[in-house]
Design a protein around this motif. Structure first.
Motif, PDB file in Angstrom:
ATOM      1  N   THR A   1       3.411 -17.552  -5.161  1.00 44.44           N
ATOM      2  CA  THR A   1       4.272 -16.849  -6.108  1.00 44.44           C
ATOM      3  C   THR A   1       4.357 -15.377  -5.730  1.00 44.44           C
ATOM      4  O   THR A   1       3.474 -14.848  -5.050  1.00 44.44           O
ATOM      5  CB  THR A   1       3.717 -16.948  -7.544  1.00 44.44           C
ATOM      6  OG1 THR A   1       2.475 -16.239  -7.607  1.00 44.44           O
ATOM      7  CG2 THR A   1       3.532 -18.398  -7.984  1.00 44.44           C
TER       8      THR A   1
ATOM      9  N   GLU B   1      -6.745  -2.258  -0.651  1.00 41.05           N
ATOM     10  CA  GLU B   1      -7.985  -1.721  -1.212  1.00 41.05           C
ATOM     11  C   GLU B   1      -9.164  -1.877  -0.263  1.00 41.05           C
ATOM     12  O   GLU B   1     -10.129  -1.133  -0.351  1.00 41.05           O
ATOM     13  CB  GLU B   1      -8.302  -2.406  -2.550  1.00 41.05           C
ATOM     14  CG  GLU B   1      -7.381  -2.003  -3.672  1.00 41.05           C
ATOM     15  CD  GLU B   1      -7.588  -2.816  -4.946  1.00 41.05           C
ATOM     16  OE1 GLU B   1      -8.441  -3.739  -4.957  1.00 41.05           O
ATOM     17  OE2 GLU B   1      -6.876  -2.545  -5.933  1.00 41.05           O
TER      18      GLU B   1
ATOM     19  N   GLU C   1       3.806 -12.913  -7.645  1.00 44.27           N
ATOM     20  CA  GLU C   1       2.663 -12.241  -8.258  1.00 44.27           C
ATOM     21  C   GLU C   1       1.430 -12.355  -7.357  1.00 44.27           C
ATOM     22  O   GLU C   1       0.689 -11.393  -7.189  1.00 44.27           O
ATOM     23  CB  GLU C   1       2.354 -12.828  -9.650  1.00 44.27           C
ATOM     24  CG  GLU C   1       3.427 -12.583 -10.681  1.00 44.27           C
ATOM     25  CD  GLU C   1       4.623 -13.533 -10.567  1.00 44.27           C
ATOM     26  OE1 GLU C   1       4.495 -14.622  -9.946  1.00 44.27           O
ATOM     27  OE2 GLU C   1       5.700 -13.179 -11.076  1.00 44.27           O
ATOM     28  N   GLN C   2       1.218 -13.537  -6.789  1.00 50.53           N
ATOM     29  CA  GLN C   2       0.092 -13.718  -5.872  1.00 50.53           C
ATOM     30  C   GLN C   2       0.286 -12.877  -4.610  1.00 50.53           C
ATOM     31  O   GLN C   2      -0.675 -12.349  -4.060  1.00 50.53           O
ATOM     32  CB  GLN C   2      -0.065 -15.195  -5.489  1.00 50.53           C
ATOM     33  CG  GLN C   2      -0.549 -16.072  -6.609  1.00 50.53           C
ATOM     34  CD  GLN C   2      -0.585 -17.535  -6.201  1.00 50.53           C
ATOM     35  OE1 GLN C   2       0.178 -17.986  -5.354  1.00 50.53           O
ATOM     36  NE2 GLN C   2      -1.486 -18.290  -6.835  1.00 50.53           N
ATOM     37  N   GLU C   3       1.524 -12.749  -4.164  1.00 47.69           N
ATOM     38  CA  GLU C   3       1.815 -11.923  -2.988  1.00 47.69           C
ATOM     39  C   GLU C   3       1.442 -10.469  -3.250  1.00 47.69           C
ATOM     40  O   GLU C   3       0.789  -9.821  -2.431  1.00 47.69           O
ATOM     41  CB  GLU C   3       3.292 -12.038  -2.630  1.00 47.69           C
ATOM     42  CG  GLU C   3       3.704 -11.228  -1.420  1.00 47.69           C
ATOM     43  CD  GLU C   3       5.185 -11.346  -1.143  1.00 47.69           C
ATOM     44  OE1 GLU C   3       5.800 -10.303  -0.876  1.00 47.69           O
ATOM     45  OE2 GLU C   3       5.731 -12.467  -1.198  1.00 47.69           O
ATOM     46  N   GLU C   4       1.854  -9.948  -4.402  1.00 54.46           N
ATOM     47  CA  GLU C   4       1.512  -8.570  -4.767  1.00 54.46           C
ATOM     48  C   GLU C   4       0.001  -8.385  -4.876  1.00 54.46           C
ATOM     49  O   GLU C   4      -0.549  -7.381  -4.412  1.00 54.46           O
ATOM     50  CB  GLU C   4       2.184  -8.190  -6.085  1.00 54.46           C
ATOM     51  CG  GLU C   4       3.682  -8.055  -5.984  1.00 54.46           C
ATOM     52  CD  GLU C   4       4.326  -7.825  -7.343  1.00 54.46           C
ATOM     53  OE1 GLU C   4       3.621  -7.414  -8.287  1.00 54.46           O
ATOM     54  OE2 GLU C   4       5.546  -8.057  -7.450  1.00 54.46           O
ATOM     55  N   LYS C   5      -0.673  -9.344  -5.471  1.00 56.93           N
ATOM     56  CA  LYS C   5      -2.126  -9.258  -5.618  1.00 56.93           C
ATOM     57  C   LYS C   5      -2.809  -9.272  -4.252  1.00 56.93           C
ATOM     58  O   LYS C   5      -3.735  -8.484  -3.999  1.00 56.93           O
ATOM     59  CB  LYS C   5      -2.636 -10.423  -6.475  1.00 56.93           C
ATOM     60  CG  LYS C   5      -4.125 -10.390  -6.718  1.00 56.93           C
ATOM     61  CD  LYS C   5      -4.558 -11.546  -7.604  1.00 56.93           C
ATOM     62  CE  LYS C   5      -6.068 -11.540  -7.826  1.00 56.93           C
ATOM     63  NZ  LYS C   5      -6.493 -12.665  -8.664  1.00 56.93           N
ATOM     64  N   ALA C   6      -2.361 -10.151  -3.349  1.00 56.37           N
ATOM     65  CA  ALA C   6      -2.947 -10.228  -2.010  1.00 56.37           C
ATOM     66  C   ALA C   6      -2.749  -8.920  -1.260  1.00 56.37           C
ATOM     67  O   ALA C   6      -3.680  -8.409  -0.623  1.00 56.37           O
ATOM     68  CB  ALA C   6      -2.337 -11.394  -1.231  1.00 56.37           C
ATOM     69  N   GLN C   7      -1.558  -8.342  -1.352  1.00 58.20           N
ATOM     70  CA  GLN C   7      -1.297  -7.066  -0.681  1.00 58.20           C
ATOM     71  C   GLN C   7      -2.180  -5.964  -1.254  1.00 58.20           C
ATOM     72  O   GLN C   7      -2.730  -5.144  -0.500  1.00 58.20           O
ATOM     73  CB  GLN C   7       0.174  -6.678  -0.819  1.00 58.20           C
ATOM     74  CG  GLN C   7       1.099  -7.542   0.003  1.00 58.20           C
ATOM     75  CD  GLN C   7       2.535  -7.098  -0.110  1.00 58.20           C
ATOM     76  OE1 GLN C   7       2.822  -5.913  -0.252  1.00 58.20           O
ATOM     77  NE2 GLN C   7       3.456  -8.042  -0.055  1.00 58.20           N
ATOM     78  N   ARG C   8      -2.334  -5.938  -2.559  1.00 57.97           N
ATOM     79  CA  ARG C   8      -3.173  -4.922  -3.201  1.00 57.97           C
ATOM     80  C   ARG C   8      -4.623  -5.039  -2.740  1.00 57.97           C
ATOM     81  O   ARG C   8      -5.261  -4.045  -2.374  1.00 57.97           O
ATOM     82  CB  ARG C   8      -3.090  -5.043  -4.723  1.00 57.97           C
ATOM     83  CG  ARG C   8      -3.934  -4.019  -5.470  1.00 57.97           C
ATOM     84  CD  ARG C   8      -3.776  -4.109  -6.986  1.00 57.97           C
ATOM     85  NE  ARG C   8      -3.680  -5.447  -7.521  1.00 57.97           N
ATOM     86  CZ  ARG C   8      -4.715  -6.247  -7.768  1.00 57.97           C
ATOM     87  NH1 ARG C   8      -5.942  -5.853  -7.506  1.00 57.97           N
ATOM     88  NH2 ARG C   8      -4.534  -7.446  -8.293  1.00 57.97           N
ATOM     89  N   ILE C   9      -5.137  -6.264  -2.721  1.00 51.43           N
ATOM     90  CA  ILE C   9      -6.523  -6.486  -2.294  1.00 51.43           C
ATOM     91  C   ILE C   9      -6.713  -6.054  -0.842  1.00 51.43           C
ATOM     92  O   ILE C   9      -7.704  -5.386  -0.505  1.00 51.43           O
ATOM     93  CB  ILE C   9      -6.919  -7.969  -2.494  1.00 51.43           C
ATOM     94  CG1 ILE C   9      -7.015  -8.281  -3.985  1.00 51.43           C
ATOM     95  CG2 ILE C   9      -8.229  -8.286  -1.782  1.00 51.43           C
ATOM     96  CD1 ILE C   9      -7.151  -9.758  -4.301  1.00 51.43           C
TER      97      ILE C   9
ATOM     98  N   VAL D   1       0.244 -17.566  -0.116  1.00 44.82           N
ATOM     99  CA  VAL D   1       0.425 -17.463  -1.559  1.00 44.82           C
ATOM    100  C   VAL D   1       1.649 -18.285  -1.954  1.00 44.82           C
ATOM    101  O   VAL D   1       2.494 -18.601  -1.131  1.00 44.82           O
ATOM    102  CB  VAL D   1       0.593 -15.989  -2.010  1.00 44.82           C
ATOM    103  CG1 VAL D   1      -0.654 -15.189  -1.716  1.00 44.82           C
ATOM    104  CG2 VAL D   1       1.789 -15.343  -1.363  1.00 44.82           C
TER     105      VAL D   1
END
Length: 83
Positions: free
Chosen positions: A31, A44, A33-41, A29
């Motif tokens: 940014t 999940e 924000e992309q790091e947080e999104k990748a971790q969330r995905i 990633v």
């Protein structure tokens, strides 16, 4: 779903790896924000051990904006930009 994307043989190899102790997946990633999104995905979808590693990646000429442009057309006969 994996077998549709990778084929049955590769899917079987991945299942064997996961049964033997897990699978390492690298996500790149750019940014926070992309790091947080990748971790969330990953969470999940059942990821259990998510670790963040930061590395420096050397920039290549093609990674730089406007790198293919010539500042002055009189300097050389190279094209101003790649098509």
């Amino acid at each position: 779903m994996i077998s549709r994307v990778l084929g049955a043989e590769r899917a079987g190899e991945l299942e064997t790896l996961m049964a033997a102790g897990g699978l390492v997946l690298w996500v790149r990633v750019r940014t926070p924000e992309q790091e947080e999104k990748a971790q969330r995905i990953l969470r999940e979808h059942g990821a259990e051990a998510i670790r963040v590693h930061e590395i420096e990646i050397d920039k290549r000429l093609e990674d730089l904006p406007l790198a293919s442009l010539r500042p002055d057309p009189w300097l050389s006969d190279e094209p101003l930009a790649r098509p």
